[in-house]
Motif scaffolding. Structure first.
Motif, PDB file in Angstrom:
ATOM      1  N   SER A 113       1.125  -1.053   0.388  1.00 47.11           N
ATOM      2  CA  SER A 113       0.015  -0.163   0.463  1.00 47.11           C
ATOM      3  C   SER A 113       1.340   1.434  -0.006  1.00 47.11           C
ATOM      4  N   GLY A 114       2.008   1.320   0.990  1.00 47.10           N
ATOM      5  CA  GLY A 114       2.788   2.785   0.398  1.00 47.10           C
ATOM      6  C   GLY A 114       3.189   2.462  -0.828  1.00 47.10           C
ATOM      7  N   VAL A 115       4.222   1.549  -1.422  1.00 43.17           N
ATOM      8  CA  VAL A 115       4.500   1.999  -2.750  1.00 43.17           C
ATOM      9  C   VAL A 115       3.393   2.290  -3.388  1.00 43.17           C
ATOM     10  N   LEU A 116       2.338   1.471  -3.685  1.00 50.81           N
ATOM     11  CA  LEU A 116       0.800   1.964  -4.098  1.00 50.81           C
ATOM     12  C   LEU A 116       0.748   3.488  -4.257  1.00 50.81           C
ATOM     13  N   ALA A 117       0.778   4.052  -3.268  1.00 48.42           N
ATOM     14  CA  ALA A 117       0.629   5.332  -2.407  1.00 48.42           C
ATOM     15  C   ALA A 117       1.766   6.886  -3.347  1.00 48.42           C
ATOM     16  N   TYR A 118       2.475   5.707  -3.098  1.00 46.71           N
ATOM     17  CA  TYR A 118       4.362   6.725  -3.801  1.00 46.71           C
ATOM     18  C   TYR A 118       3.674   6.007  -5.826  1.00 46.71           C
ATOM     19  N   LEU A 119       3.234   5.253  -5.920  1.00 43.81           N
ATOM     20  CA  LEU A 119       2.891   4.672  -7.361  1.00 43.81           C
ATOM     21  C   LEU A 119       1.333   6.051  -7.537  1.00 43.81           C
ATOM     22  N   GLU A 120       0.641   6.955  -6.762  1.00 41.10           N
ATOM     23  CA  GLU A 120      -0.097   7.407  -6.918  1.00 41.10           C
ATOM     24  C   GLU A 120      -1.290   6.778  -7.578  1.00 41.10           C
ATOM     25  N   TYR A 121      -1.894   5.915  -6.637  1.00 40.90           N
ATOM     26  CA  TYR A 121      -2.615   5.141  -6.863  1.00 40.90           C
ATOM     27  C   TYR A 121      -3.813   4.423  -5.546  1.00 40.90           C
ATOM     28  N   PRO A 122      -4.082   6.098  -5.473  1.00 45.40           N
ATOM     29  CA  PRO A 122      -4.382   6.136  -3.924  1.00 45.40           C
ATOM     30  C   PRO A 122      -6.132   5.106  -3.654  1.00 45.40           C
ATOM     31  N   ILE A 123      -6.493   4.478  -4.580  1.00 47.64           N
ATOM     32  CA  ILE A 123      -7.893   3.423  -3.995  1.00 47.64           C
ATOM     33  C   ILE A 123      -6.936   2.229  -3.880  1.00 47.64           C
ATOM     34  N   VAL A 124      -6.482   1.782  -5.033  1.00 44.75           N
ATOM     35  CA  VAL A 124      -6.396   0.052  -4.983  1.00 44.75           C
ATOM     36  C   VAL A 124      -5.083   0.517  -3.217  1.00 44.75           C
ATOM     37  N   ALA A 125      -4.622   1.969  -3.254  1.00 50.83           N
ATOM     38  CA  ALA A 125      -3.545   2.019  -1.814  1.00 50.83           C
ATOM     39  C   ALA A 125      -4.092   1.842  -0.182  1.00 50.83           C
ATOM     40  N   ILE A 126      -5.774   2.439  -0.789  1.00 51.18           N
ATOM     41  CA  ILE A 126      -6.173   2.133   0.261  1.00 51.18           C
ATOM     42  C   ILE A 126      -6.815   1.062   0.930  1.00 51.18           C
ATOM     43  N   LEU A 127      -7.211   1.013  -0.232  1.00 56.39           N
ATOM     44  CA  LEU A 127      -7.831  -0.839  -0.299  1.00 56.39           C
ATOM     45  C   LEU A 127      -7.445  -1.480  -0.067  1.00 56.39           C
ATOM     46  N   THR A 128      -6.176  -1.966  -0.499  1.00 56.98           N
ATOM     47  CA  THR A 128      -4.859  -2.312   1.060  1.00 56.98           C
ATOM     48  C   THR A 128      -4.411  -2.908   1.243  1.00 56.98           C
ATOM     49  N   LEU A 129      -3.781  -1.375   1.806  1.00 59.92           N
ATOM     50  CA  LEU A 129      -3.755  -0.485   3.430  1.00 59.92           C
ATOM     51  C   LEU A 129      -5.235  -1.885   4.675  1.00 59.92           C
ATOM     52  N   TRP A 130      -6.464  -1.492   4.044  1.00 61.09           N
ATOM     53  CA  TRP A 130      -7.036  -2.015   4.799  1.00 61.09           C
ATOM     54  C   TRP A 130      -7.658  -3.485   5.265  1.00 61.09           C
ATOM     55  N   PHE A 131      -6.733  -4.128   4.026  1.00 61.25           N
ATOM     56  CA  PHE A 131      -7.413  -5.402   3.457  1.00 61.25           C
ATOM     57  C   PHE A 131      -5.896  -6.365   4.646  1.00 61.25           C
ATOM     58  N   SER A 132      -4.692  -5.078   4.736  1.00 65.36           N
ATOM     59  CA  SER A 132      -3.673  -5.468   5.453  1.00 65.36           C
ATOM     60  C   SER A 132      -3.790  -5.656   6.857  1.00 65.36           C
ATOM     61  N   GLY A 133      -5.340  -4.440   6.954  1.00 72.34           N
ATOM     62  CA  GLY A 133      -5.599  -4.177   8.674  1.00 72.34           C
ATOM     63  C   GLY A 133      -6.531  -5.784   8.688  1.00 72.34           C
ATOM     64  N   TYR A 134      -6.809  -5.627   7.565  1.00 75.81           N
ATOM     65  CA  TYR A 134      -8.616  -7.192   8.606  1.00 75.81           C
ATOM     66  C   TYR A 134      -7.592  -8.614   8.616  1.00 75.81           C
ATOM     67  N   LEU A 135      -6.383  -8.657   7.913  1.00 75.75           N
ATOM     68  CA  LEU A 135      -5.505  -9.575   7.989  1.00 75.75           C
ATOM     69  C   LEU A 135      -5.045 -10.246   8.989  1.00 75.75           C
TER      70      LEU A 135
END
Length: 194
Positions: A42-64
């Motif tokens: 999610s940090g890499v995706l934030a850097y690459l400017e994919y904010p929605i995918v970055a946020i979804l990935t972050l929250w799925f990470s948090g769920y796990l």
């Protein structure tokens, strides 16, 4: 604060994820590693400017990250090392998003550093108190609640990702919230560690 008060409402969904992971022969530690890898992504995706995918990935990470502890409790495989992995990987995920934002927007490097230091201070109090205080909960150590817990952190990290070039206000607000939490935990530590 949200983790402490809302976990009971989310636990059925977390348990479903844990039972699925167990069916797939994933251990609690396997899920902890997967959660960390997704969080770093999610940090890499934030850097690459994919904010929605970055946020979804972050929250799925948090769920796990919540699922792994439920797996350990379900299978009675919780361990001190699992706790170390969990807490360490949580900080790696937070750091990855902070670094991703700071690299993408160098003008936020200094305030991102202040945020990282505030997290270090709060976690130092949290971990020291946790290791010294008597544990009365289901976790492997005494858990200090506070204004900024994992969910609040994810909300602020998500806002940082969404705001992009205007994230400075969120970063500064997040720093203040974390330092307030550190103060809460310090005062509580003084009361319970006499």
């Amino acid at each position: 604060m949200l983790d402490t008060h809302c976990r009971k409402y989310l636990q059925p969904l977390i348990k479903k994820g844990a039972l699925l992971a167990i069916k797939l022969n994933l251990s609690a530690n396997n899920v902890t590693v997967i959660a960390m890898l997704l969080g770093v992504t999610s940090g890499v995706l934030a850097y690459l400017e994919y904010p929605i995918v970055a946020i979804l990935t972050l929250w799925f990470s948090g769920y796990l990250d919540a699922v792994d502890g439920t797996i350990a409790r379900e299978q009675k495989t919780f361990s001190s090392f699992g706790t170390v992995m969990d807490i360490t990987f949580d900080r790696i995920v937070e750091g990855a998003v902070i670094i991703g934002i700071a690299l993408k927007y160098p003008q936020f490097s200094l305030i991102s550093l202040f945020l990282a230091v505030s997290i270090i201070i709060s976690m130092t109090i949290f971990l020291t108190t946790g290791s010294l205080a008597e544990n009365k909960g289901e976790k492997t150590f005494h858990y200090q609640a506070g204004l900024a817990e994992r969910s609040e952190g994810f909300i602020m990290l998500s806002l940082m990702i969404i705001c992009g070039e205007r994230a400075d206000v969120i970063i500064n607000l997040f720093t203040i919230i974390v330092l307030f939490t550190a103060g809460q935990r310090f005062i509580e530590a003084k009361k319970i560690l006499k």
